[in-house]
Design an enzyme around this catalytic site. Structure first.
Site, PDB file in Angstrom:
ATOM      1  N   ASP B  24      29.465  16.236  29.030  1.00  0.00           N
ATOM      2  CA  ASP B  24      29.424  15.695  27.657  1.00  0.00           C
ATOM      3  C   ASP B  24      28.209  14.830  27.337  1.00  0.00           C
ATOM      4  O   ASP B  24      28.338  13.791  26.666  1.00  0.00           O
ATOM      5  CB  ASP B  24      30.702  14.890  27.363  1.00  0.00           C
ATOM      6  CG  ASP B  24      31.971  15.731  27.453  1.00  0.00           C
ATOM      7  OD1 ASP B  24      31.873  16.919  27.791  1.00  0.00           O
ATOM      8  OD2 ASP B  24      33.049  15.182  27.177  1.00  0.00           O
ATOM      9  N   LYS B 125      35.100  22.232  25.770  1.00  0.00           N
ATOM     10  CA  LYS B 125      36.451  21.776  26.100  1.00  0.00           C
ATOM     11  C   LYS B 125      37.036  20.982  24.939  1.00  0.00           C
ATOM     12  O   LYS B 125      36.330  20.187  24.317  1.00  0.00           O
ATOM     13  CB  LYS B 125      36.423  20.934  27.379  1.00  0.00           C
ATOM     14  CG  LYS B 125      35.601  19.652  27.306  1.00  0.00           C
ATOM     15  CD  LYS B 125      35.553  18.987  28.682  1.00  0.00           C
ATOM     16  CE  LYS B 125      34.747  17.705  28.700  1.00  0.00           C
ATOM     17  NZ  LYS B 125      35.307  16.600  27.900  1.00  0.00           N
ATOM     18  N   CYS B 158      35.951  10.939  30.186  1.00  0.00           N
ATOM     19  CA  CYS B 158      35.830  12.369  30.493  1.00  0.00           C
ATOM     20  C   CYS B 158      35.423  12.637  31.942  1.00  0.00           C
ATOM     21  O   CYS B 158      35.880  13.609  32.541  1.00  0.00           O
ATOM     22  CB  CYS B 158      34.867  13.030  29.518  1.00  0.00           C
ATOM     23  SG  CYS B 158      35.539  13.036  27.836  1.00  0.00           S
TER      24      CYS B 158
END
Lengths: 241, 221
Positions: B24, B125, B158
């Site tokens: 990310d 995701k 995350c």
């Protein structure tokens, strides 16, 4: 059903996000209250940690269990453990437990450590499951991976989860993260959880509350009990049955 | 076999069983003016990861080792965003870099410094974890990857969720501390501590220069 939960005075928002939730759409998840994690001679005790820290949440959890059983809420207990032949034990997990002197599958004072069916693997009496309550056996820290938990929850129409258990930063947090990604609205209870390191307990609860509740909310069992409202029909208490 | 000096013990891997996950590193999380900053976060805490991560990726590419990038985001119609996540705000709204965390928007893509090269895999995701509702497990199986180096942002959200998922699935995870970032220094510290606690309950922690040195001491593949 017969009652609703919410709004609960939680951090960082009044839980749940959608105001109130019927108890029929809510489940209480009790994570890994096993002798291996909070009993004398169990796995955590063998590693040299203070089990008073992991036992701290037992009285509040027992009281909350009594409350939600009276409401007819779905109760799910999880147990971390492995098959006696260790076929579901990843080699790296076994290796790490051996490094710290409490190898999974080896003999301990409460039987083979974290093996299904052994005394140490059983849930402690204070919060023992009643007949008919759901038991989920899990090989990992998370209660969703390699289990039927998601199927059980969806079959019961559950959308909201209240989490108790041990340890806060390991199995409870992993399960809460899995549940949050799956869209369940989660509430973790600070007085019904505990960790082998108090600062990890505090930090894990704090993490939940950041960024508007990145994994859900934090409250206490009293907050949940106080936010329980009977609906039009009288609550179904076992003594009335 | 490269061996990395790590906590709580040395981390070893082979050149044919390792993959680098870059979680990310998206403009919405890292750039001034983006979604992360709009929530009141200090994005400079994340920006410091870009340089060491770029260096690690360069070495990784020089050895022809696999890199998998992830992006958190949702479909434009929000059909893959749980109502409870949507209710917490931001997602799908108009931000400085397009609709926030929506696939295809400028802000949803990875920062220029770490842009994926052709042939590198990008996993989109919907959640914090990179395994749930994605094909990451299949990808790792095809790559024969058993050892994961997990980098990116944010450490306690995350990165942690993905490391926990990977750990339950039997992967060994190494987290280079300088290649992961949190908006909150306290969570950076305890997030890394939790990984290596109890004999490495979720994995191992090192830093990228140590990892690069271990890799560079090997013959190029």
């Amino acid at each position: 059903m017969t009652a609703t939960i919410g709004p609960v005075k939680a951090n960082p928002y009044l839980w749940p996000y959608d105001g109130t939730v019927d108890v029929s759409r809510t489940a209480l998840i009790c994570i890994d209250w096993q002798t291996d994690f909070c009993g004398k001679g169990g796995y955590v005790d063998s590693m040299g940690y203070d089990i008073e820290l992991t036992r701290a949440g037992l009285p509040a959890t027992a009281r909350l269990l009594e409350h939600v059983r009276g409401l007819g809420m779905l109760v799910i207990h999880t147990r971390e453990g492995h098959d006696p032949d260790l076929s579901d034990l990843p080699p790296n997990k076994r290796w790490r437990s051996a490094q710290i002197g409490a190898e999974i599958g080896s003999d301990g004072p409460c039987g083979r450590i974290l093996i299904k069916g052994e005394p140490g693997w059983e849930i402690v009496p204070e919060v023992a499951p009643l007949p008919g309550e759901v038991l989920v056996d899990k090989p990992g820290k998370g209660a969703f991976y390699a289990t039927n938990l998601d199927l059980v929850l969806r079959t019961h129409g559950i959308t909201h989860l209240i989490l108790t258990g041990i340890t806060t930063d390991v199995c409870v947090h992993t399960t809460m993260r899995e549940a949050n990604d799956r869209g369940y609205e989660c509430l973790i209870l600070s007085d019904c959880t505990g960790a082998t390191d108090p600062s990890n307990h505090t930090a894990a609860l704090h993490m939940v509350t950041m960024q508007g509740g990145v994994f859900g909310c934090v409250a206490t069992s009293d907050d949940v009990i106080a936010a329980t409202e009977p609906s039009d029909h009288p609550a179904r208490h076992p003594e009335n049955d | 076999m490269p061996t990395v000096d790590a906590k709580p013990s040395p981390f070893t891997f082979e050149l044919d069983n390792v993959a680098l996950l870059v979680i990310d590193m998206q403009r919405d999380f890292l750039l001034p003016g983006g979604f992360g900053e709009s929530l009141g976060n200090d994005v400079s805490q994340l920006a410091r990861t870009i340089e060491p991560l770029a260096a690690l990726m360069a070495v990784w590419r020089a050895h022809n080792l696999p890199i998998i990038h992830t992006r958190e985001g949702h479909l434009p119609d929000l059909s893959d965003c749980p109502p409870s996540k949507l209710a917490r705000g931001g997602i799908g709204e108009q931000g400085a870099f397009g609709r926030i965390l929506i696939r295809g928007e400028y802000g949803h893509d990875i920062v220029d410094e770490l842009a994926p090269l052709d042939g590198e895999l990008v996993v989109d995701k919907p959640g914090k974890g990179a395994f749930y509702a994605t094909d990451l497990s299949d990808i790792l199986e095809k790559l024969n990857a058993k050892k994961l180096v997990v980098t990116g942002v944010t450490t306690e959200v995350c990165v942690h969720t993905t490391v926990r998922e990977a750990n339950d699935r039997g992967y060994d995870c190494l987290v280079p501390a300088d290649c992961v970032g949190s908006y909150f220094p306290e969570f950076q510290r305890v997030g890394l501590e939790m990984i290596a606690a109890q004999g490495g309950i979720f994995g191992w922690v090192a830093d990228s220069p140590t990892l690069i040195a271990a890799l560079s001491s090997q013959e190029q593949k």
